[in-house]
Design a protein around this motif. Structure first.
Motif, PDB file in Angstrom:
ATOM      1  N   ASN A   7      17.695  -3.010  16.436  1.00 31.33           N
ATOM      2  CA  ASN A   7      18.742  -3.033  15.399  1.00 31.33           C
ATOM      3  C   ASN A   7      18.944  -4.427  14.824  1.00 31.33           C
ATOM      4  OD1 ASN A   7      19.342  -0.305  15.867  1.00 31.33           O
ATOM      5  ND2 ASN A   7      20.806  -0.815  17.466  1.00 31.33           N
ATOM      6  N   ASP A   8      18.911  -5.422  15.696  1.00 31.02           N
ATOM      7  CA  ASP A   8      19.152  -6.793  15.240  1.00 31.02           C
ATOM      8  C   ASP A   8      18.075  -7.272  14.275  1.00 31.02           C
ATOM      9  OD1 ASP A   8      21.534  -7.107  16.702  1.00 31.02           O
ATOM     10  OD2 ASP A   8      20.425  -7.690  18.504  1.00 31.02           O
ATOM     11  N   GLU A   9      16.816  -6.926  14.558  1.00 37.06           N
ATOM     12  CA  GLU A   9      15.752  -7.323  13.648  1.00 37.06           C
ATOM     13  C   GLU A   9      15.910  -6.627  12.295  1.00 37.06           C
ATOM     14  OE1 GLU A   9      10.909  -7.836  13.292  1.00 37.06           O
ATOM     15  OE2 GLU A   9      11.689  -6.373  14.744  1.00 37.06           O
ATOM     16  N   LYS A  14       6.201  -4.453   8.941  1.00 39.25           N
ATOM     17  CA  LYS A  14       7.609  -4.193   9.253  1.00 39.25           C
ATOM     18  C   LYS A  14       8.218  -3.165   8.306  1.00 39.25           C
ATOM     19  CE  LYS A  14       8.037  -7.260  12.549  1.00 39.25           C
ATOM     20  NZ  LYS A  14       8.390  -6.881  13.914  1.00 39.25           N
ATOM     21  N   SER A  60      19.674  -8.048   5.679  1.00 41.63           N
ATOM     22  CA  SER A  60      20.615  -9.055   5.174  1.00 41.63           C
ATOM     23  C   SER A  60      19.890 -10.219   4.509  1.00 41.63           C
ATOM     24  CB  SER A  60      21.534  -9.553   6.288  1.00 41.63           C
ATOM     25  OG  SER A  60      20.811 -10.190   7.313  1.00 41.63           O
ATOM     26  N   GLY A  61      18.569 -10.340   4.754  1.00 44.49           N
ATOM     27  CA  GLY A  61      17.776 -11.367   4.090  1.00 44.49           C
ATOM     28  C   GLY A  61      17.270 -10.968   2.718  1.00 44.49           C
ATOM     29  N   TYR A  83       9.699 -10.971  -1.166  1.00 42.46           N
ATOM     30  CA  TYR A  83      10.186 -10.783   0.210  1.00 42.46           C
ATOM     31  C   TYR A  83       9.784  -9.408   0.731  1.00 42.46           C
ATOM     32  CZ  TYR A  83      13.700 -10.602   4.011  1.00 42.46           C
ATOM     33  OH  TYR A  83      14.352 -10.497   5.220  1.00 42.46           O
ATOM     34  N   HIS A 119      18.713  -5.602  10.952  1.00 43.27           N
ATOM     35  CA  HIS A 119      19.846  -6.233  10.265  1.00 43.27           C
ATOM     36  C   HIS A 119      19.429  -7.574   9.655  1.00 43.27           C
ATOM     37  CE1 HIS A 119      23.932  -7.199   9.197  1.00 43.27           C
ATOM     38  NE2 HIS A 119      23.719  -8.398   9.722  1.00 43.27           N
ATOM     39  N   GLU A 120      18.654  -8.353  10.393  1.00 40.09           N
ATOM     40  CA  GLU A 120      18.188  -9.643   9.886  1.00 40.09           C
ATOM     41  C   GLU A 120      17.335  -9.456   8.633  1.00 40.09           C
ATOM     42  OE1 GLU A 120      15.155 -13.131  11.347  1.00 40.09           O
ATOM     43  OE2 GLU A 120      16.495 -12.278  12.849  1.00 40.09           O
ATOM     44  N   ILE A 121      16.434  -8.470   8.661  1.00 38.15           N
ATOM     45  CA  ILE A 121      15.572  -8.196   7.500  1.00 38.15           C
ATOM     46  C   ILE A 121      16.414  -7.755   6.303  1.00 38.15           C
ATOM     47  CG2 ILE A 121      13.874  -6.548   6.596  1.00 38.15           C
ATOM     48  CD1 ILE A 121      12.485  -6.738   9.360  1.00 38.15           C
TER      49      ILE A 121
END
Length: 94
Positions: A61-63, A39, A69-70, A30, A65-67
């Motif tokens: 920020n949202d991107e 990224k 938390s993944g 990942y 957080h998504e990365i």
């Protein structure tokens, strides 16, 4: 947007070794995919710790957080995020 991220990993010592190996392998894949995409342009090991300093180059920020938390190791991490801005004295930015 650029972010400086410190990730400290705390895998439980009683986690099944096969489960641990599988999670670590998924984490590596990942993270390397994110590095190839641009990224996650920088990652450094912190000597003597199961930790790293990283730079992320994402939309918002949202991107980020998504990365984060993944990440397969996310449940076992303490993460500190610092947003970065260009410094007016940076000759490379001018």
């Amino acid at each position: 947007m650029l972010f400086h991220v410190r990730m400290d990993v705390h895998i439980p010592t009683d986690l099944d070794p096969d489960v641990r190996a599988e999670i670590v392998a998924r984490e590596k894949g990942y993270s390397q995919d994110l590095q190839r995409s641009g990224k996650w342009p920088h990652i450094w090991r912190i000597v003597g710790e199961y930790s790293n300093f990283s730079i992320f180059d994402v939309t918002d920020n949202d991107e980020l957080h998504e990365i984060l938390s993944g990440l397969p190791l996310f449940p076992y991490m303490d993460i500190a995020v610092t947003p970065l801005a260009t410094h007016p004295s940076d000759i490379a930015a001018g």
